[in-house]
Write a protein that holds these residues in place. Structure first.
Motif, PDB file in Angstrom:
ATOM      1  N   UNK A 407      30.807  43.821  44.689  1.00 36.62           N
ATOM      2  CA  UNK A 407      30.147  42.638  45.249  1.00 36.62           C
ATOM      3  C   UNK A 407      30.325  41.425  44.338  1.00 36.62           C
ATOM      4  N   UNK A 408      30.202  41.621  43.040  1.00 31.96           N
ATOM      5  CA  UNK A 408      30.375  40.506  42.120  1.00 31.96           C
ATOM      6  C   UNK A 408      31.794  39.998  42.096  1.00 31.96           C
ATOM      7  N   UNK A 409      32.759  40.920  42.121  1.00 30.66           N
ATOM      8  CA  UNK A 409      34.169  40.500  42.127  1.00 30.66           C
ATOM      9  C   UNK A 409      34.487  39.743  43.408  1.00 30.66           C
ATOM     10  N   UNK A 410      33.997  40.247  44.530  1.00 30.17           N
ATOM     11  CA  UNK A 410      34.276  39.582  45.812  1.00 30.17           C
ATOM     12  C   UNK A 410      33.715  38.169  45.834  1.00 30.17           C
ATOM     13  N   UNK A 429      37.935  29.549  37.034  1.00 31.72           N
ATOM     14  CA  UNK A 429      37.190  30.500  37.860  1.00 31.72           C
ATOM     15  C   UNK A 429      37.878  31.854  37.912  1.00 31.72           C
ATOM     16  N   UNK A 430      39.192  31.852  37.992  1.00 29.07           N
ATOM     17  CA  UNK A 430      39.929  33.121  38.005  1.00 29.07           C
ATOM     18  C   UNK A 430      39.782  33.847  36.662  1.00 29.07           C
ATOM     19  N   UNK A 431      39.908  33.108  35.574  1.00 33.38           N
ATOM     20  CA  UNK A 431      39.736  33.722  34.265  1.00 33.38           C
ATOM     21  C   UNK A 431      38.349  34.317  34.084  1.00 33.38           C
ATOM     22  N   UNK A 436      35.095  38.654  33.102  1.00 32.81           N
ATOM     23  CA  UNK A 436      33.675  39.006  33.199  1.00 32.81           C
ATOM     24  C   UNK A 436      33.458  40.346  33.892  1.00 32.81           C
ATOM     25  N   UNK A 437      34.313  40.673  34.876  1.00 31.76           N
ATOM     26  CA  UNK A 437      34.139  41.911  35.619  1.00 31.76           C
ATOM     27  C   UNK A 437      35.137  42.992  35.201  1.00 31.76           C
ATOM     28  N   UNK A 438      35.941  42.713  34.193  1.00 27.56           N
ATOM     29  CA  UNK A 438      36.833  43.736  33.662  1.00 27.56           C
ATOM     30  C   UNK A 438      37.929  44.169  34.601  1.00 27.56           C
ATOM     31  N   UNK A 443      46.174  45.776  39.386  1.00 27.65           N
ATOM     32  CA  UNK A 443      47.547  45.436  39.763  1.00 27.65           C
ATOM     33  C   UNK A 443      47.591  44.451  40.929  1.00 27.65           C
ATOM     34  N   UNK A 444      46.714  44.632  41.920  1.00 30.95           N
ATOM     35  CA  UNK A 444      46.733  43.741  43.088  1.00 30.95           C
ATOM     36  C   UNK A 444      46.332  42.322  42.695  1.00 30.95           C
ATOM     37  N   UNK A 445      45.285  42.182  41.891  1.00 32.38           N
ATOM     38  CA  UNK A 445      44.870  40.849  41.452  1.00 32.38           C
ATOM     39  C   UNK A 445      45.928  40.202  40.580  1.00 32.38           C
TER      40      UNK A 445
END
Length: 1036
Positions: A407-410, A429-431, A436-438, A443-445
């Motif tokens: 949920x946090x990553x989304x 924001x991407x960094x 922050x969420x490890x 690979x997809x990101x």
């Protein structure tokens, strides 16, 4: 009406197989046997039945090398062992015999015998319409048969299939039981019953074993309609099972062949091309109709290539190329069938498209696909290739759903994509998200970040998308055939749905053209000069989108000049936007303005994404005293007269090639288009244009308009007459017509051979849709209908006039004739000449005949719908009858009625949440208050699940949010006005109501249930349901 016949016999189908045997002997293409085709499989079946088996003289057997299988020494049979598709609900067959033989062969392969348990026949026609086939071990012996010497073989086996004949005259499997409660014997020969009859034969010295007798069954569709000697059929043969060949199922060749042949005959500008290998086997197919080719000349600057059917492993390897027309609607440019996701296949498709359309797109949007990306770079090296943000967002649950902090990553991903205006903000924001969420090693990101310049909106501000980008939250880019094609749709069924989808899209575009021509200043919502300017230029749909930006100018409360660099001035515009948790936030938007050349560019880049200026740019223009939008920002592709202007700029010269039929079509189509647009300006223009077109059409066909009733032929071919029963009058007068009267003024009445439909708002689609269906014997007696449109008649009428006519007729019958029982009420379709009119008009007439007099009530109706209009209506009706995956039952709908009546003045929007646990929540929210009601533990039909124990002590709001997050609930927002209108259906006195939300939150469906009086059985002769449009699809 029906007759059930119990049969206890083995399913050797003697007569059928005998006929098949005769057909094989007469068939010049037969080699002494044929195969039973199921999908891509083929079975070789043998039989020792007195009719099935033949002994051959002078006939050579196939060698053991040519036959894959095992040899049964005891019987002299070659047994071919192949996997066989098990029966499943939804299978369809051309005839009962095909279904019968399919199940027999399946039983042969599995190792059991079959009986026909029951058959159902129509009383009058003696036509079979239903049957149950079961295992021969089903049931038990009768008491009278117990003392017989024959060994008991029945075990009460439950294996069976139930099938019935559907409207298409095909046989559909409606119930299947595959499990047996006994051991299964050896395959193939075990299911054949020996008989005492013997055949005389002459042994052959060449063959000392019995030959295998094969028979052919047309299972579902075997493609036999294609000429086996045709060149096209040879291309289709042996094309399945190879990654470099088009995967075709049995019957697909006939579907492609028949469709292309028909289109070549009816559409002279239809184009198709096939790609075959050196062996003549089919690899790829491309086609485009005349409308697509014309649309491409108009709207080929931005295209979307949808290959989701191939990547999603659909039954149909379909690729569509679509664009955006001048109404902002999706328009089809061409289609293709590909062997697979290879660079060669995509390169061939794009190369053909370029050669046919003569169009090089400015922007191409696709899903992330390496082979497609490589092909685009080869064929369109100058085009901007971008990735669809919609497809990326849809893959988030699949790619990241396994993370513990999903949920946090989304949320962080969504914020980085949609809420950043500058590259540095996106990078930050991407960094923050990956660190922050490890998920820095995901690979997809990582692959997304490497290709961010092709999909992230912050990098695409210099690319023109014409609305395809879907750069704002909640916007989606849907497939062109989304509601017509699913994963299991067969190719032979696709072409029927293909034409239905095109008809709907063409109708929408035509209606958009007509509505745009009648757009007037009464639809203006502000006094802004920008709104007035574009209301005269843009199509209605595009003007509505721009109108939103004009209205939202009032949410921008500050326009400040912050920097000056020569002619360039940078302004800062502040806007109140809705942030997280519905909180109002203030965001700053930078706008660059060049007064000397009239250039204005906002950092949100709305113009490149959507094709019109944003609210921030309009504020800057207004701040600088500009009263009209510069012409550079009024795109011709959104103009209501764009097609005419495009024709004037790119039209053909006066030279006409005497051999080029394509050039003929283009010139005729574009000139006729001008007549259509001019004729739609007013009623007088319409009459003149229609007269001209009809006269020209008659001249082209060599006919003379001599028959004064030429236009009345279609109506004369329609006949309808019936008598309303007492029960039917009570249903209409006291229950249904009062409810329909509350729903709206007009509705369509559709009459078929078996049913009557009241269809409210079904073709408009901008309000509550209401569908009521009655079986003919519920309302009528002595029901008669005929027309050349498959005995279907449809027209629209004023429901209030119909209600008044029924009430008047009933009161007259009651007062003068002692009630309806003593005097039946006749209803029929007639055509009369009203007073002071020169043309006859159609009426629905109610006639009450007494002893010495008759009373007639006439209800005026519209002109009966044409064949194409009835097809559109039937298509809309079929799509409206799709059920939501989950339905919850409300036993007392009056509680909902009371809630809405008390709260309708609180707000305009109603939030409805339905869970698989059986919970229904209805809320009305404002900025100050939230009111709602909840129904718990309701009966659930369809997809259901158990509520977690930890949710029991939570509030209703918290439970619904958790259920939505788990995927166990859906939530949508609907208009309070629409919801209240749907509750008017309670006047029909239903016994209960079912509520459900369509997939993707497309609509809110309400189904009303009626019981047979005095029982708890559903009355299947009456159905009523409503579909409410959603304001916000909400969460799934």
């Amino acid at each position: 009406m029906e007759r059930s016949e119990s049969v206890d016999e083995d399913v050797q189908a003697s007569a059928y197989l005998e006929n098949d045997e005769i057909r094989e002997r007469d068939d010049p293409m037969s080699d002494g046997g044929c195969t039973l085709g199921i999908g891509e499989e083929a079975l070789v079946c043998s039989s020792e039945h007195e009719i099935d088996v033949g002994f051959c003289q002078n006939e050579e057997r196939k060698s053991e090398e040519e036959t894959t299988g095992e040899f049964d020494e005891q019987r002299g049979l070659v047994v071919e062992r192949k996997e066989f598709d098990a029966p499943a609900v939804g299978m369809e067959f051309e005839s009962y015999d095909d279904a019968y033989n399919y199940y027999n062969c399946y039983a042969t392969e599995v190792g059991f015998r079959v009986r026909v348990k029951n058959s159902w026949f129509k009383r009058r026609s003696k036509e079979k319409y239903g049957a149950v086939l079961c295992c021969s071990s089903q049931g038990f012996k009768r008491i009278n048969d117990v003392n017989r010497v024959r060994k008991e073989t029945r075990t009460g086996c439950p294996a069976m299939i139930r099938m019935r004949q559907v409207d298409s005259k095909r046989w559909r499997v409606v119930e299947v039981m595959l499990d047996h409660n006994h051991l299964l014997g050896c395959k193939l020969y075990k299911s054949v019953k020996r008989t005492g009859t013997k055949r005389k034969c002459v042994s052959s010295p060449v063959s000392d074993a019995k030959t295998i007798k094969l028979y052919r069954a047309h299972v579902i569709d075997n493609g036999n309609n294609v000429n086996p000697n045709s060149t096209l059929n040879k291309k289709f043969q042996n094309s399945a099972g190879s990654p470099d060949l088009l995967s075709l199922k049995r019957g697909d060749s006939a579907a492609i062949y028949n469709y292309f042949c028909r289109m070549q005959l009816t559409n002279p500008n239809f184009f198709y091309l096939m790609d075959v290998n050196d062996e003549g086997q089919l690899r790829n197919v491309f086609w485009a109709d005349a409308f697509s080719k014309v649309s491409c000349s108009y709207f080929g600057d931005v295209i979307f290539i949808d290959n989701s059917n191939i990547s999603g492993k659909f039954e149909i390897p379909l690729v569509t190329l679509t664009g955006v027309n001048h109404h902002g609607q999706t328009t089809l440019l061409s289609c293709g069938l590909l062997a697979g996701e290879t660079v060669e296949s995509y390169h061939w498709l794009l190369k053909v498209w370029l050669g046919v359309m003569k169009c090089s797109p400015q922007t191409i949007v696709t899903d992330r696909c390496k082979p497609l990306e490589a092909a685009i770079s080869q064929v369109f090296p100058r085009s901007h290739h971008r990735f669809s943000l919609t497809h990326i967002m849809r893959k988030i649950p699949e790619k990241l759903g396994g993370l513990h902090n999903y949920d946090g990553v989304r949320k962080a991903f969504t914020k980085a994509v949609y809420e950043t205006l500058k590259v540095v903000e996106f990078e930050a924001a991407w960094g923050f998200m990956v660190h922050n969420f490890g998920v820095i090693d995901n690979e997809w990101l990582r692959s997304l970040y490497e290709e961010r310049a092709k999909w992230a909106p912050v990098y695409l501000k210099d690319t023109f998308f014409a609305g395809i980008a879907a750069a704002h939250p909640g916007e989606t880019l849907n497939p062109f055939f989304e509601r017509y094609v699913h994963k299991q749709t067969p190719l032979k069924e696709f072409f029927d749905k293909y034409e239905l989808a095109l008809q709907k899209k063409h109708r929408e575009e035509t209606l958009g053209d007509l509505e745009s021509l009648t757009l007037n200043t009464t639809e203006l919502k502000t006094k802004c000069s920008f709104e007035t300017q574009l209301s005269k230029i843009y199509t209605k749909d595009m003007f509505k989108k721009f109108q939103v930006e004009v209205e939202e100018m009032y949410s921008c409360f500050s326009t400040t000049q912050v920097h000056v660099d020569g002619p360039f001035i940078i302004f800062l515009v502040k806007e109140r936007v809705q942030g997280e948790s519905n909180r109002r936030e203030i965001r700053d938007f930078e706008v660059l303005y060049n007064r000397s050349v009239g250039e204005v560019r906002c950092i949100c880049s709305c113009f490149n994404f959507y094709g019109y200026l944003c609210r921030h740019a309009l504020c800057v223009l207004n701040f600088n005293g500009v009263e009209e939008i510069p012409l550079r920002y009024i795109l011709p592709r959104w103009r209501k007269d764009y097609k005419r202007l495009h024709f004037a700029d790119n039209g053909l010269t006066g030279f006409v090639d005497g051999t080029d039929r394509v050039q003929w079509f283009d010139q005729l189509y574009k000139n006729a288009l001008q007549v259509v647009e001019e004729g739609a300006v007013s009623l007088d223009h319409y009459k003149v244009a229609m007269q001209v077109l009809q006269d020209y059409n008659l001249q082209l066909r060599g006919k003379v308009r001599s028959d004064p009733e030429f236009t009345n032929c279609r109506f004369r071919e329609m006949k309808f007459k019936a008598f309303l029963t007492e029960n039917g009058v009570n249903l209409l007068e006291k229950r249904f017509l009062p409810a329909f009267d509350k729903m709206g003024k007009n509705c369509h009445l559709l009459l078929t051979k078996e049913h009557l439909f009241f269809l409210h708002n079904l073709l408009n689609g901008d309000g509550v849709q209401c569908i009521a269906q009655f079986r003919k014997d519920v309302l009528f007696d002595d029901y008669r209908i005929s027309s050349q449109n498959e005995d279907r008649i449809a027209f629209s009428l004023d429901i209030a006039l119909l209600y008044r006519a029924v009430k008047s007729s009933v009161s007259i019958c009651t007062e003068f004739s002692g009630g309806l029982a003593a005097n039946r009420l006749q209803i029929k379709l007639v055509k009369k000449l009203p007073p002071n009119c020169t043309q006859p008009m159609p009426f629905l007439t109610f006639e009450t005949k007494g002893y010495k007099s008759a009373v007639i009530q006439d209800v005026p109706i519209s002109k009966p719908l044409s064949r194409s209009q009835v097809i559109d209506l039937q298509t809309a009706l079929d799509s409206a009858q799709d059920l939501p995956p989950t339905l919850v039952q409300v036993q007392d709908p009056n509680q909902l009625q009371n809630f809405v009546d008390h709260m309708r003045h609180v707000g305009d929007v109603l939030n409805v949440t339905i869970s698989k646990h059986g919970d229904l929540q209805v809320q009305i929210s404002t900025t100050l208050i939230r009111l709602g009601t909840e129904f718990q533990r309701l009966s659930v039909i369809g997809e259901k699940s158990q509520a977690p124990v930890e949710d029991r002590n939570l509030s209703a709001q918290a439970r619904s949010e958790r259920a939505i997050a788990r995927g166990d609930a859906q939530s949508v927002q609907v208009s309070v006005k629409h919801f209240s209108k749907s509750l008017q259906c309670h006047l029909t006195k239903p016994d209960s109501a079912f509520y459900g939300i369509a997939p993707q939150g497309a609509c809110l469906t309400v189904i009303f249930q009626f019981m047979v009086p005095g029982t708890r059985q559903t009355d299947k002769s009456i159905s009523l349901h409503c579909r409410l449009p959603v304001l916000d699809p909400g969460s799934n």
